[in-house]
Design an enzyme around this catalytic site. Sequence first.
Site, PDB file in Angstrom:
ATOM      1  CG  ASP A  18     -11.094  39.671  13.252  1.00  0.00           C
ATOM      2  OD1 ASP A  18     -12.087  40.141  13.834  1.00  0.00           O
ATOM      3  OD2 ASP A  18     -10.730  40.045  12.124  1.00  0.00           O
ATOM      4  CG  ASN A  20     -14.500  37.764  19.685  1.00  0.00           C
ATOM      5  OD1 ASN A  20     -14.116  36.650  19.370  1.00  0.00           O
ATOM      6  ND2 ASN A  20     -13.834  38.539  20.522  1.00  0.00           N
ATOM      7  NE  ARG A  22     -16.289  38.473  11.042  1.00  0.00           N
ATOM      8  CZ  ARG A  22     -15.038  38.267  10.644  1.00  0.00           C
ATOM      9  NH1 ARG A  22     -14.812  37.554   9.562  1.00  0.00           N
ATOM     10  NH2 ARG A  22     -14.033  38.763  11.322  1.00  0.00           N
ATOM     11  CG  HIS A  35     -16.340  41.150  22.310  1.00  0.00           C
ATOM     12  ND1 HIS A  35     -15.461  40.954  21.271  1.00  0.00           N
ATOM     13  CD2 HIS A  35     -17.052  42.264  21.982  1.00  0.00           C
ATOM     14  CE1 HIS A  35     -15.622  41.910  20.359  1.00  0.00           C
ATOM     15  NE2 HIS A  35     -16.592  42.715  20.766  1.00  0.00           N
ATOM     16  NE  ARG A  69     -14.765  47.020  17.062  1.00  0.00           N
ATOM     17  CZ  ARG A  69     -14.592  45.741  16.852  1.00  0.00           C
ATOM     18  NH1 ARG A  69     -15.188  44.859  17.621  1.00  0.00           N
ATOM     19  NH2 ARG A  69     -13.834  45.321  15.876  1.00  0.00           N
ATOM     20  CG  LEU A 129       3.263  32.044  28.431  1.00  0.00           C
ATOM     21  CD1 LEU A 129       3.918  31.732  27.092  1.00  0.00           C
ATOM     22  CD2 LEU A 129       1.810  31.555  28.428  1.00  0.00           C
ATOM     23  CG  LEU A 193       0.421  43.410  11.369  1.00  0.00           C
ATOM     24  CD1 LEU A 193       0.338  42.032  11.997  1.00  0.00           C
ATOM     25  CD2 LEU A 193       1.793  43.643  10.768  1.00  0.00           C
ATOM     26  CB  SER A 194      -5.592  45.304  12.413  1.00  0.00           C
ATOM     27  OG  SER A 194      -6.441  44.882  11.372  1.00  0.00           O
ATOM     28  CD  GLU A 205       7.081  32.037   7.784  1.00  0.00           C
ATOM     29  OE1 GLU A 205       6.131  31.872   6.997  1.00  0.00           O
ATOM     30  OE2 GLU A 205       8.243  32.275   7.410  1.00  0.00           O
TER      31      GLU A 205
HETATM   32  C1  FPP Z   1     -12.297  41.164  17.238  1.00  0.00           C
HETATM   33  O1  FPP Z   1     -13.532  40.621  16.906  1.00  0.00           O
HETATM   34  C2  FPP Z   1     -12.095  41.050  18.660  1.00  0.00           C
HETATM   35  C3  FPP Z   1     -11.975  42.100  19.496  1.00  0.00           C
HETATM   36  C4  FPP Z   1     -12.034  43.514  19.058  1.00  0.00           C
HETATM   37  C5  FPP Z   1     -11.802  41.897  20.941  1.00  0.00           C
HETATM   38  C6  FPP Z   1     -11.056  40.656  21.312  1.00  0.00           C
HETATM   39  C7  FPP Z   1     -11.170  40.475  22.738  1.00  0.00           C
HETATM   40  C8  FPP Z   1     -11.369  39.312  23.355  1.00  0.00           C
HETATM   41  C9  FPP Z   1     -11.430  38.002  22.698  1.00  0.00           C
HETATM   42  C10 FPP Z   1     -11.490  39.343  24.824  1.00  0.00           C
HETATM   43  C11 FPP Z   1     -10.161  39.138  25.408  1.00  0.00           C
HETATM   44  C12 FPP Z   1     -10.047  39.921  26.608  1.00  0.00           C
HETATM   45  C13 FPP Z   1      -9.010  39.800  27.462  1.00  0.00           C
HETATM   46  C14 FPP Z   1      -8.974  40.658  28.641  1.00  0.00           C
HETATM   47  C15 FPP Z   1      -7.912  38.844  27.282  1.00  0.00           C
HETATM   48  P1  FPP Z   1     -14.605  41.516  16.150  1.00  0.00           P
HETATM   49  O2  FPP Z   1     -15.550  42.045  17.155  1.00  0.00           O
HETATM   50  O3  FPP Z   1     -13.890  42.544  15.330  1.00  0.00           O
HETATM   51  O4  FPP Z   1     -15.281  40.435  15.247  1.00  0.00           O
HETATM   52  P2  FPP Z   1     -16.032  40.699  13.856  1.00  0.00           P
HETATM   53  O5  FPP Z   1     -14.957  41.136  12.890  1.00  0.00           O
HETATM   54  O6  FPP Z   1     -16.609  39.378  13.530  1.00  0.00           O
HETATM   55  O7  FPP Z   1     -17.076  41.751  14.125  1.00  0.00           O
END
Ligand code: FPP
Length: 238
Positions: A18, A20, A22, A35, A69, A129, A193-194, A205
Amino acid sequence: MQRSDFPALPAHVGIIMDGNGRWAKQHKLAVALGHRQGTENLREIIRHTDDLGIGALSLYAFSTENWRRSPEEVAALMQLILDYFASEIDELDEKQVRITILGDKEGLPEKQRETLRRAEERTADNTGLRLNIAINYGGRDELVRAARQLAAAAREGRIRPEEITEEVLAGQLWTRGQPDVDLLIRTSGEMRLSNFLLWQCAYAEFIFPEKLWPDFGVADYDAALAAYARRNRRFGGR
Ligand code: FPP
């Protein structure tokens, strides 16, 4: 840090990546770039998980709620899925990583569905893994599907209702055959947990680092693992 530095390590780590959006805002960039930056640190995090001998890692990449979104952001995330697998699959396969997609692939566009299907197929016999990537995933959706499958099996006489145990239900989930989540990390200070791995996190934990996901590195991961090792897990006992 290495395996011997930790008195205990989780068998299965879940990460809600979480922050990205911000991060992008802080850097005056489009959210899509946030992202994208959020995939840059992933390689090191996965590598470190593997080096430590942690058996399974589950990453929340796209939830069933993320369709709400903007079309631009959804399109950027969909493109990122294609780019991520194109650039990483060779190394992951070489390292014997076995990829499992958690979530409903049928609800994804054709290209993404094919890419994910091929990644699963190519790595299916790998013995290292277990890397689970949750895409179009919802924990409740997963449980509803399990309930439907078991109800159908009962109706067809393949199982009796009293034979439905926790193990049987767990066997219907996308994580079937894998251990429960021991440690759940959600970055960016959010403490929810969304809808992620609801069943599998029953005894997990929880650790909530303040850092935004693109800033979360191996040292932060080690700190979370060290904090986990200090926790006293009782599983309802004393
Ligand atoms: C939450 O940040 C993040 C997401 C909804 C997407 C997470 C995806 C990635 C990191 C890319 C990974 C991709 C693969 C294929 C492994 P947000 O946008 O909700 O952040 P914010 O709460 O700050 O707006």
